[in-house]
Scaffold this motif. Structure first.
Motif, PDB file in Angstrom:
ATOM      1  N   LEU A   1      46.410  39.777  46.820  1.00  0.00           N
ATOM      2  CA  LEU A   1      45.552  38.841  47.543  1.00  0.00           C
ATOM      3  C   LEU A   1      44.487  39.572  48.355  1.00  0.00           C
ATOM      4  O   LEU A   1      43.320  39.136  48.410  1.00  0.00           O
ATOM      5  N   GLU A   2      44.865  40.674  48.976  1.00  0.00           N
ATOM      6  CA  GLU A   2      43.894  41.448  49.764  1.00  0.00           C
ATOM      7  C   GLU A   2      42.780  41.993  48.882  1.00  0.00           C
ATOM      8  O   GLU A   2      41.618  42.053  49.305  1.00  0.00           O
ATOM      9  N   ARG A   3      43.117  42.361  47.644  1.00  0.00           N
ATOM     10  CA  ARG A   3      42.081  42.870  46.733  1.00  0.00           C
ATOM     11  C   ARG A   3      41.043  41.797  46.442  1.00  0.00           C
ATOM     12  O   ARG A   3      39.853  42.095  46.315  1.00  0.00           O
ATOM     13  N   PHE A   4      41.475  40.551  46.331  1.00  0.00           N
ATOM     14  CA  PHE A   4      40.513  39.467  46.117  1.00  0.00           C
ATOM     15  C   PHE A   4      39.608  39.310  47.343  1.00  0.00           C
ATOM     16  O   PHE A   4      38.393  39.134  47.203  1.00  0.00           O
ATOM     17  N   LEU A   5      40.187  39.374  48.525  1.00  0.00           N
ATOM     18  CA  LEU A   5      39.383  39.211  49.735  1.00  0.00           C
ATOM     19  C   LEU A   5      38.402  40.362  49.921  1.00  0.00           C
ATOM     20  O   LEU A   5      37.319  40.174  50.493  1.00  0.00           O
ATOM     21  N   GLN A   6      38.760  41.535  49.428  1.00  0.00           N
ATOM     22  CA  GLN A   6      37.892  42.711  49.592  1.00  0.00           C
ATOM     23  C   GLN A   6      36.704  42.699  48.624  1.00  0.00           C
ATOM     24  O   GLN A   6      35.740  43.435  48.819  1.00  0.00           O
ATOM     25  N   ARG A   7      36.774  41.862  47.605  1.00  0.00           N
ATOM     26  CA  ARG A   7      35.664  41.786  46.664  1.00  0.00           C
ATOM     27  C   ARG A   7      34.462  41.129  47.316  1.00  0.00           C
ATOM     28  O   ARG A   7      34.602  40.277  48.194  1.00  0.00           O
ATOM     29  N   SER A   8      33.268  41.493  46.859  1.00  0.00           N
ATOM     30  CA  SER A   8      32.063  40.869  47.395  1.00  0.00           C
ATOM     31  C   SER A   8      32.010  39.401  47.004  1.00  0.00           C
ATOM     32  O   SER A   8      31.433  38.575  47.718  1.00  0.00           O
ATOM     33  N   HIS A   9      32.590  39.063  45.874  1.00  0.00           N
ATOM     34  CA  HIS A   9      32.703  37.666  45.455  1.00  0.00           C
ATOM     35  C   HIS A   9      33.905  37.513  44.540  1.00  0.00           C
ATOM     36  O   HIS A   9      34.200  38.403  43.741  1.00  0.00           O
ATOM     37  N   ILE A  10      34.598  36.394  44.671  1.00  0.00           N
ATOM     38  CA  ILE A  10      35.739  36.094  43.802  1.00  0.00           C
ATOM     39  C   ILE A  10      35.247  35.466  42.509  1.00  0.00           C
ATOM     40  O   ILE A  10      35.727  35.782  41.428  1.00  0.00           O
ATOM     41  N   TYR A  11      34.262  34.583  42.644  1.00  0.00           N
ATOM     42  CA  TYR A  11      33.715  33.856  41.496  1.00  0.00           C
ATOM     43  C   TYR A  11      32.348  34.412  41.106  1.00  0.00           C
ATOM     44  O   TYR A  11      31.641  34.992  41.935  1.00  0.00           O
ATOM     45  N   PHE A  12      31.990  34.207  39.842  1.00  0.00           N
ATOM     46  CA  PHE A  12      30.756  34.756  39.292  1.00  0.00           C
ATOM     47  C   PHE A  12      29.674  33.705  39.059  1.00  0.00           C
ATOM     48  O   PHE A  12      28.497  33.966  39.296  1.00  0.00           O
ATOM     49  N   THR A  13      30.056  32.541  38.570  1.00  0.00           N
ATOM     50  CA  THR A  13      29.059  31.526  38.235  1.00  0.00           C
ATOM     51  C   THR A  13      28.483  30.923  39.523  1.00  0.00           C
ATOM     52  O   THR A  13      29.187  30.806  40.523  1.00  0.00           O
ATOM     53  N   PRO A  14      27.215  30.566  39.498  1.00  0.00           N
ATOM     54  CA  PRO A  14      26.593  30.007  40.707  1.00  0.00           C
ATOM     55  C   PRO A  14      27.341  28.800  41.263  1.00  0.00           C
ATOM     56  O   PRO A  14      27.503  28.679  42.486  1.00  0.00           O
ATOM     57  N   LEU A  15      27.801  27.915  40.399  1.00  0.00           N
ATOM     58  CA  LEU A  15      28.498  26.709  40.847  1.00  0.00           C
ATOM     59  C   LEU A  15      29.768  27.049  41.615  1.00  0.00           C
ATOM     60  O   LEU A  15      30.016  26.527  42.711  1.00  0.00           O
ATOM     61  N   MET A  16      30.583  27.940  41.051  1.00  0.00           N
ATOM     62  CA  MET A  16      31.847  28.305  41.699  1.00  0.00           C
ATOM     63  C   MET A  16      31.602  29.146  42.944  1.00  0.00           C
ATOM     64  O   MET A  16      32.313  29.016  43.947  1.00  0.00           O
ATOM     65  N   SER A  17      30.594  30.007  42.891  1.00  0.00           N
ATOM     66  CA  SER A  17      30.284  30.844  44.055  1.00  0.00           C
ATOM     67  C   SER A  17      29.900  29.996  45.261  1.00  0.00           C
ATOM     68  O   SER A  17      30.304  30.266  46.394  1.00  0.00           O
ATOM     69  N   GLU A  18      29.129  28.945  44.994  1.00  0.00           N
ATOM     70  CA  GLU A  18      28.644  28.115  46.094  1.00  0.00           C
ATOM     71  C   GLU A  18      29.708  27.168  46.618  1.00  0.00           C
ATOM     72  O   GLU A  18      29.875  27.030  47.834  1.00  0.00           O
TER      73      GLU A  18
END
Length: 218
Positions: free
Chosen positions: A179-196
């Motif tokens: 879980l911490e690795r996901f939080l450390q990423r600059s973004h979890i999602y890639f597509t604009p819709l999911m990112s927003e």
């Protein structure tokens, strides 16, 4: 949703995905049955047909970002077909499974190569900037992270059940690291819709699960 209804819906999706490749219904059904069996094996609590249905639903929403929708849908079917929580090669074995089954169905080699690549990318959940098909598959696979708190709690509990063989302390340590690795990423999602729209909710849910692990709730 009753399993029988879910299976019927997924079979319709399976047929629709194979239709452009000219696969007849008998061959499609013959290939479909072992897939259902694989996702219904004992020990699966989250990585089941219900997960595949969720992934498909999200791909449907995100399909405008894809360059090869059929390959993304096929990869969705196979990405967790081999799932052993005590193994490290599930993605490779799932890709091999897809290669064999799709080859037997007469799917073009170029499509199969794409499908296997997409499956392998689910191991680390990373995609290149221009790899839109991987981005859609990965976002669909991780869409569960952005669900409401009740559904997220059910997901977290199901994952714990899949690792039932692990001692509680070991599971907490390992799960927190994931879980911490996901939080450390600059973004979890890639597509604009999911990112927003999904990213903030996913981060909140993950932080909540980490806190719950500390408190021994899950």
């Amino acid at each position: 949703m009753p399993t029988e209804n879910l299976t019927h819906i997924l079979f319709s999706n399976w047929q629709h995905t194979l239709q452009p490749f000219g696969v007849d219904q008998v061959a499609a059904e013959k290939a479909f049955n072992p897939l259902v069996a694989a996702y219904s094996t004992p020990g699966r609590y989250y990585h089941t047909l219900k997960h595949i249905d969720r992934v498909f639903s999200t791909i449907q929403i995100l399909q405008g970002y894809t360059t090869n929708l059929a390959a993304v849908q096929l990869a969705a079917w196979f990405h967790d077909v081999v799932y052993d929580t005590q193994a490290q090669d599930n993605e490779q074995r799932s890709a091999d499974y897809a290669f064999d089954l799709l080859s037997n169905l007469g799917i073009p080699e170029s499509t199969i190569v794409t499908v296997t690549r997409l499956i392998l990318n689910t191991k680390d959940h990373q995609a290149a900037v221009d790899d839109y098909d991987s981005q859609v598959l990965l976002d669909a696979d991780l869409a569960i992270l952005a669900t409401n708190p009740v559904q997220y709690g059910e997901y977290a509990y199901a994952i714990r059940q899949e690792y039932g063989w692990m001692a509680e302390a070991d599971y907490i340590t390992g799960r927190q690291q994931v879980l911490e690795r996901f939080l450390q990423r600059s973004h979890i999602y890639f597509t604009p819709l999911m990112s927003e729209f999904a990213e903030p909710c996913a981060r909140g849910n993950i932080q909540g699960e980490i806190q719950s692990l500390y408190e021994g709730i899950w």
